[in-house]
Scaffold this motif. Structure first.
Motif, short mmCIF file in Angstrom:
data_model
loop_
_atom_site.label_atom_id
_atom_site.label_comp_id
_atom_site.label_asym_id
_atom_site.label_seq_id
_atom_site.Cartn_x
_atom_site.Cartn_y
_atom_site.Cartn_z
N ALA A 33 35.17 37.55 33.08
CA ALA A 33 35.22 36.11 32.77
C ALA A 33 35.35 35.28 34.05
CB ALA A 33 36.39 35.81 31.84
N GLY A 34 35.51 35.95 35.21
CA GLY A 34 35.53 35.24 36.48
C GLY A 34 36.89 35.05 37.11
N PHE A 35 37.91 35.70 36.57
CA PHE A 35 39.25 35.57 37.13
C PHE A 35 39.46 36.64 38.21
CE2 PHE A 35 39.78 33.86 32.77
CZ PHE A 35 40.14 32.57 33.11
N HIS A 36 40.29 36.32 39.19
CA HIS A 36 40.59 37.23 40.29
C HIS A 36 41.67 38.22 39.87
CE1 HIS A 36 38.12 35.05 43.11
NE2 HIS A 36 38.66 33.92 42.66
N GLN A 37 41.54 39.43 40.41
CA GLN A 37 42.42 40.54 40.06
C GLN A 37 43.90 40.21 40.26
OE1 GLN A 37 40.45 43.36 39.35
NE2 GLN A 37 42.12 44.59 38.59
N ASP A 38 44.27 39.63 41.39
CA ASP A 38 45.69 39.36 41.64
C ASP A 38 46.24 38.32 40.67
OD1 ASP A 38 44.09 37.44 42.93
OD2 ASP A 38 45.65 36.98 44.40
N GLU A 39 45.43 37.35 40.30
CA GLU A 39 45.87 36.34 39.33
C GLU A 39 46.00 36.95 37.93
OE1 GLU A 39 46.79 33.05 39.97
OE2 GLU A 39 46.72 33.86 42.01
N ILE A 40 45.14 37.89 37.62
CA ILE A 40 45.21 38.59 36.32
C ILE A 40 46.54 39.34 36.22
CG2 ILE A 40 44.22 40.45 34.92
CD1 ILE A 40 41.46 39.58 36.10
N TYR A 41 46.89 40.06 37.27
CA TYR A 41 48.15 40.82 37.26
C TYR A 41 49.35 39.90 37.16
CZ TYR A 41 45.46 45.00 38.36
OH TYR A 41 44.57 46.03 38.32
#
Length: 157
Positions: A33-41
């Motif tokens: 969906a375009g979100f960054h990995q660190d923000e997801i965590y």
């Protein structure tokens, strides 16, 4: 991070879709969906901490408090919660949407957000997320939904 929380809430929780519990599958979907990995965590950690708040001694203490006290905000809290936000929290307490414990959960979750531009609309979504995750607060959640989504028709007086 707040955008991810909003995405999850709108696409899974609010829409009553089946909530995925597999973090890897959810992380993959959020990445697509375009979100960054660190923000997801960070967002997934935020949600886990929200769920864990109900199991703390502080939450249990707050649920047993008398209903007559005044909340004094710290300087850190007033950095995130401006006068309008604090007034809205007080309003929600006065109309019994929030109690002491859920108010403190909301404040805790606001302070954990990684954002500089927090406003009353963001606060409303945090309140919804908190109420959705606390068992027994279905009525309060419904009231909050009505406050957010029902548009007043005609004059307000």
């Amino acid at each position: 991070m707040f955008d991810i929380l909003m995405y999850l809430f709108e696409n899974y929780i609010h829409s009553e879709a089946e909530v995925m519990v597999d973090h890897d599958v959810l992380t993959d979907e959020l990445t697509r969906a375009g979100f960054h990995q660190d923000e997801i965590y960070k967002a997934l950690s935020w949600l886990e901490k929200l769920a864990n708040l109900q199991n703390t001694d502080a939450y249990n203490f707050l649920t047993k408090r008398p209903q007559q006290s005044v909340r004094i905000y710290t300087s850190q809290e007033t950095t995130f919660l401006d006068t309008e936000c604090r007034g809205f929290l007080m309003f929600l307490e006065n109309v019994n949407v929030l109690d002491f414990a859920t108010r403190e959960m909301v404040i805790d979750r606001v302070l954990e957000l990684d954002t500089k531009d927090f406003n009353i609309d963001d606060l409303k979504w945090v309140v919804l997320m908190v109420l959705f995750n606390v068992p027994g607060k279905e009525s309060a959640y419904s009231q909050m939904e009505d406050l957010i989504f029902d548009e007043c028709e005609g004059p307000l007086h």
